[in-house]
Design an enzyme around this catalytic site. Structure first.
Site, short mmCIF file in Angstrom:
data_model
loop_
_atom_site.label_atom_id
_atom_site.label_comp_id
_atom_site.label_asym_id
_atom_site.label_seq_id
_atom_site.Cartn_x
_atom_site.Cartn_y
_atom_site.Cartn_z
N ASP A 59 37.72 -1.12 24.74
CA ASP A 59 37.04 0.23 24.28
C ASP A 59 37.28 0.56 22.79
O ASP A 59 36.70 1.46 22.30
CB ASP A 59 37.37 1.28 25.39
CG ASP A 59 38.93 1.68 25.22
OD1 ASP A 59 39.68 0.85 24.70
OD2 ASP A 59 39.18 2.53 25.95
N GLU A 197 51.44 -2.33 25.75
CA GLU A 197 51.23 -1.93 24.54
C GLU A 197 52.02 -1.07 23.90
O GLU A 197 52.38 0.05 24.38
CB GLU A 197 49.58 -1.41 24.34
CG GLU A 197 49.33 -0.99 22.71
CD GLU A 197 48.02 -0.61 22.63
OE1 GLU A 197 47.80 -0.18 21.47
OE2 GLU A 197 47.09 -0.47 23.58
#
Length: 305
Positions: A59, A197
């Site tokens: 995304d 992340e």
């Protein structure tokens, strides 16, 4: 299993199709997994032909392709459009589609229905969702629907407003312990891969050691089972200050800008197109039209066409 068992370069044989059991075997063999994002046919084909194991239709396209400030605005239909383009290019890598913000934050039934679209309409082989233990029920339902799930923990861009920006997560003992616990719960729920992340290296290392499924790091240090970067960051096409964890391997912006500027200059000075880059009439046709011609052979027209 040695590292060379996972490589086909120079063998003359097509590289085997990457599957989730294949990635699991790479983890067991301590062979590192490579992953990159892609959003279109051309880059997906180059990435796949370069031997990358996993391609994420992220995304992040909202920012690097569509020019949005964050990932929140991209829609399911837009993600499907790009997933289909990537799917057409890929022969070897696993194609994973990001489920955009709002597509799995509603009822479980609607979330599963949206995920099914990425498999049926987009051609993805898995979906990726962000979040911790609160996603366990959804993971279980997706796995029940035969949809592999890649989970994403730590700095989760869809939670940018809650986090107050893009900040490293899991920096306190309590936050690290919660992340480690959530990772184990998501694995137990059926996750196939865990993306970490913006996580301290030590936390990512401990999660990687405790999980049986592969971990893929992005800003999580070198101890994960693999790494992923945004393609546009890799080649300096993101037009923003790169994060600390980004390594730029080429300056695509300079390459493309130079090519475009040369094209503009050549058009403006009539250097392009040249005589050799132009088509011509046969002499007899030109004569009938009372035009100049430089082609003696009428069949040359067919050859040029």
């Amino acid at each position: 299993m040695s590292l060379t068992n996972f490589r086909s370069a120079g063998s003359g044989a097509p590289a085997p199709k990457v599957t989730f059991p294949f990635l699991q075997e790479k983890k067991r063999a301590h062979a590192l997994i490579t992953a990159l994002t892609a959003y279109d046919y051309a880059t997906a084909r180059l990435i796949d032909e370069s031997g990358v194991d996993m391609i994420l239709v992220g995304d992040s396209l909202a920012m690097v392709v569509m020019g949005q400030d964050n990932t929140l605005a991209v829609t399911v239909d837009e993600m499907l459009h790009h997933t289909r383009a990537v799917r057409r290019a890929v022969k070897r890598a696993i194609v994973v589609a990001d489920m955009p913000f709002g597509s799995y934050h509603v009822s479980i039934a609607e979330s599963v229905a949206n995920a099914v679209r990425f498999i049926k309409e987009g051609g993805a082989e898995a979906v990726k969702i962000e979040g911790g233990a609160s996603r366990c029920e959804l993971v279980e339902r997706l796995v029940d629907a035969e949809i592999p799930v890649v989970c994403h923990m730590g700095l989760t861009p869809q939670a940018v407003h809650r986090m107050g920006g893009y900040k490293v997560q899991g920096k306190t003992a309590a936050a690290a312990e919660e992340m480690i616990r959530d990772a184990r719960m998501l694995e137990a729920a059926g996750a196939s891969v865990m993306v970490l992340e913006g996580v301290p290296r030590e936390v990512a290392e401990k999660i990687t050691a405790q999980l049986h499924i592969p971990t893929i790091g992005i800003g999580a240090g070198p101890d994960c089972d693999g790494q992923i970067l945004v393609f546009h960051d890799l080649v300096n096409l993101s037009f923003s200050q790169p994060a600390k964890f980004v390594r730029q391997y080429a300056d695509g912006a300079a390459l493309f800008r130079g090519a475009i500027e040369s094209y503009v200059r050549d058009v403006e000075t009539r250097a392009f197109p040249s005589e050799q880059e132009s088509y011509h009439l046969a002499k007899n046709v030109a004569a009938a039209l009372d035009l100049d011609a430089s082609v003696d052979d009428p069949e040359a027209i067919l050859r040029e066409a």
